[in-house]
Design a protein around this motif. Structure first.
Motif, PDB file in Angstrom:
ATOM      1  N   PHE A  82      82.214  74.415  53.333  1.00 55.89           N
ATOM      2  CA  PHE A  82      80.923  73.956  52.816  1.00 55.89           C
ATOM      3  C   PHE A  82      81.114  73.192  51.504  1.00 55.89           C
ATOM      4  N   THR A  83      81.965  73.715  50.626  1.00 54.39           N
ATOM      5  CA  THR A  83      82.213  73.052  49.346  1.00 54.39           C
ATOM      6  C   THR A  83      82.784  71.659  49.544  1.00 54.39           C
ATOM      7  N   ALA A  84      83.744  71.530  50.463  1.00 50.05           N
ATOM      8  CA  ALA A  84      84.343  70.216  50.742  1.00 50.05           C
ATOM      9  C   ALA A  84      83.291  69.234  51.238  1.00 50.05           C
ATOM     10  N   GLY A  85      82.421  69.692  52.132  1.00 52.01           N
ATOM     11  CA  GLY A  85      81.375  68.816  52.650  1.00 52.01           C
ATOM     12  C   GLY A  85      80.375  68.410  51.583  1.00 52.01           C
ATOM     13  N   ILE A  86      79.990  69.363  50.752  1.00 51.54           N
ATOM     14  CA  ILE A  86      79.038  69.079  49.670  1.00 51.54           C
ATOM     15  C   ILE A  86      79.644  68.110  48.667  1.00 51.54           C
ATOM     16  N   ASP A  87      80.939  68.271  48.368  1.00 46.68           N
ATOM     17  CA  ASP A  87      81.609  67.366  47.433  1.00 46.68           C
ATOM     18  C   ASP A  87      81.628  65.929  47.951  1.00 46.68           C
ATOM     19  N   HIS A  88      81.682  65.760  49.266  1.00 48.03           N
ATOM     20  CA  HIS A  88      81.732  64.417  49.860  1.00 48.03           C
ATOM     21  C   HIS A  88      80.349  63.881  50.221  1.00 48.03           C
ATOM     22  N   ALA A  89      79.321  64.687  50.022  1.00 44.89           N
ATOM     23  CA  ALA A  89      77.960  64.265  50.368  1.00 44.89           C
ATOM     24  C   ALA A  89      77.393  63.329  49.305  1.00 44.89           C
ATOM     25  N   LYS A  90      76.654  62.314  49.745  1.00 43.02           N
ATOM     26  CA  LYS A  90      76.057  61.339  48.837  1.00 43.02           C
ATOM     27  C   LYS A  90      74.531  61.394  48.844  1.00 43.02           C
ATOM     28  N   GLY A  91      73.968  62.243  49.674  1.00 40.68           N
ATOM     29  CA  GLY A  91      72.525  62.290  49.811  1.00 40.68           C
ATOM     30  C   GLY A  91      71.819  62.957  48.652  1.00 40.68           C
ATOM     31  N   LYS A  92      70.540  62.633  48.482  1.00 40.23           N
ATOM     32  CA  LYS A  92      69.717  63.279  47.466  1.00 40.23           C
ATOM     33  C   LYS A  92      69.353  64.704  47.879  1.00 40.23           C
ATOM     34  N   VAL A  93      69.275  64.908  49.192  1.00 42.95           N
ATOM     35  CA  VAL A  93      69.036  66.241  49.745  1.00 42.95           C
ATOM     36  C   VAL A  93      70.203  66.575  50.661  1.00 42.95           C
ATOM     37  N   ILE A  94      70.731  67.787  50.541  1.00 42.01           N
ATOM     38  CA  ILE A  94      71.863  68.218  51.353  1.00 42.01           C
ATOM     39  C   ILE A  94      71.428  69.393  52.219  1.00 42.01           C
ATOM     40  N   VAL A  95      71.610  69.242  53.521  1.00 40.49           N
ATOM     41  CA  VAL A  95      71.298  70.304  54.479  1.00 40.49           C
ATOM     42  C   VAL A  95      72.602  70.860  55.033  1.00 40.49           C
ATOM     43  N   THR A  96      72.730  72.165  55.050  1.00 45.34           N
ATOM     44  CA  THR A  96      73.901  72.805  55.640  1.00 45.34           C
ATOM     45  C   THR A  96      73.485  73.512  56.930  1.00 45.34           C
ATOM     46  N   MET A  97      74.399  73.559  57.883  1.00 46.71           N
ATOM     47  CA  MET A  97      74.135  74.272  59.129  1.00 46.71           C
ATOM     48  C   MET A  97      75.451  74.602  59.816  1.00 46.71           C
ATOM     49  N   ASP A  98      75.400  75.519  60.778  1.00 44.52           N
ATOM     50  CA  ASP A  98      76.581  75.895  61.541  1.00 44.52           C
ATOM     51  C   ASP A  98      76.839  74.889  62.654  1.00 44.52           C
ATOM     52  N   GLY A  99      78.063  74.900  63.163  1.00 43.19           N
ATOM     53  CA  GLY A  99      78.435  73.976  64.224  1.00 43.19           C
ATOM     54  C   GLY A  99      78.542  74.607  65.585  1.00 43.19           C
TER      55      GLY A  99
END
Length: 318
Positions: A82-99
């Motif tokens: 999750f941390t890696a994905g958030i670090d690479h995210a550029k959006g103003k809003v970040i949504v997390t979910m399972d795969g």
């Protein structure tokens, strides 16, 4: 979808050995957001999968231009992914979910609507959860009650990965251990506004669950850490000093009592276990006091060297 350098929405999804679920997952996201008017990106973090997950992601990349793949060198765990994905995210809003297809992408607009109401974090609540009761739902209910009680951020379902965050809130949080489920409580410590909405939960169709009893134990340990964060993160001397001081005084009292017996009553105290206990309490108390002073020094050095503040400002009105 609008074209823009910085998307409005980033969806972060960690996967580990989900080769059967990935094609359906991307297809479901495409259908759920086909009428979404703002720019978005989907960041799938491959957490060191040993099956064909990464290969399938690379094959599907040309089909989905909004897809970004972050492949980790080995399996670091869900919080790290999750941390890696958030670090690479550029959006103003970040949504997390399972795969694993148990979260439904069609609930994402519902989370975004709540964010637009002014909340900083919106957590999904799997009210009608499709998991075994004894092994999954009952431990989860107990954990949610404990977390809500001790963190004072009351949610029905801390374990639901489907959550929405304002980027400026989530990017300032360091996630490790199993702390990804505690993010609402972590940001709540800084005064973030947290809300909850009911979301759909599907039974797992393919693959195997990565959760077990050992994970429940780790969650309990992280809960103890959260309690410490809430009460003593910026004042560790209070807990170590109070405990150490109490033990020191208790040990000192025992030794004074034994000294009285020896000097005034003429009793032999050399063979009494109470003598050893008193010495042990005194030494332990001194040790804890020293630990508190060192922890206080570390905390002050951390805040002063990093430029961080022990407060969080929501807005400034001039």
């Amino acid at each position: 979808m609008e074209k823009a350098d910085a998307p409005y929405l980033s969806i972060v999804i960690p996967v580990f050995n989900e080769e059967e679920n990935i094609p359906l997952l991307l297809e479901n996201i495409e259908k759920a957001l086909k009428n979404f008017k703002k720019a978005f990106e989907v960041i799938i973090v491959d957490d060191g999968s040993t099956d064909n997950s990464l290969k399938i992601l690379k094959e599907l990349k040309p089909k989905y231009p909004w897809l970004k793949i972050v492949a980790l060198r080995r399996n670091f765990g869900q919080s790290a992914a999750f941390t890696a994905g958030i670090d690479h995210a550029k959006g103003k809003v970040i949504v997390t979910m399972d795969g694993d297809l148990q979260n439904d992408p069609r609930d994402i607009p519902k989370l975004l609507e709540k964010i637009e109401e002014g909340y900083d974090v919106v957590s999904g609540w799997r009210k009608d959860r499709k998991d075994p009761f004894i092994s999954r739902r009952l431990p989860s209910m107990m954990a949610n009650a404990l977390i809500s009680r001790f963190t004072h951020v009351k949610l029905h379902d801390y374990g639901c990965s489907l959550k929405a965050y304002r980027a400026e809130v989530i990017k300032g949080v360091t996630i490790y251990g199993e702390l990804h489920r505690f993010i609402p409580a972590l940001v709540g410590l800084s005064g973030a506004r947290v809300a909850e909405v009911e979301v759909t939960h599907h039974p797992r169709r393919y693959g195997r669950s990565k959760y077990g009893i050992s994970r429940t134990y780790r969650v309990i340990l992280d809960l103890l850490l959260m309690i410490f964060f809430r009460k003593f993160a910026t004042k560790p001397l209070h807990i170590f000093g109070l405990t150490g001081g109490t033990l020191f005084l208790l040990g000192l009292g025992i030794e004074l009592y034994l000294s009285f017996l020896k000097i005034f009553m003429g009793q032999d105290i050399g063979q009494r276990p109470l003598l050893i206990l008193g010495v042990l309490l005194i030494l332990t108390g001194i040790n804890l006091l020293g630990t508190g002073l060192l922890a206080e020094l570390v905390i002050r050095t951390y805040y002063e060297s990093s430029g961080k503040r022990i407060y969080s400002v929501r807005e400034v009105i001039e």
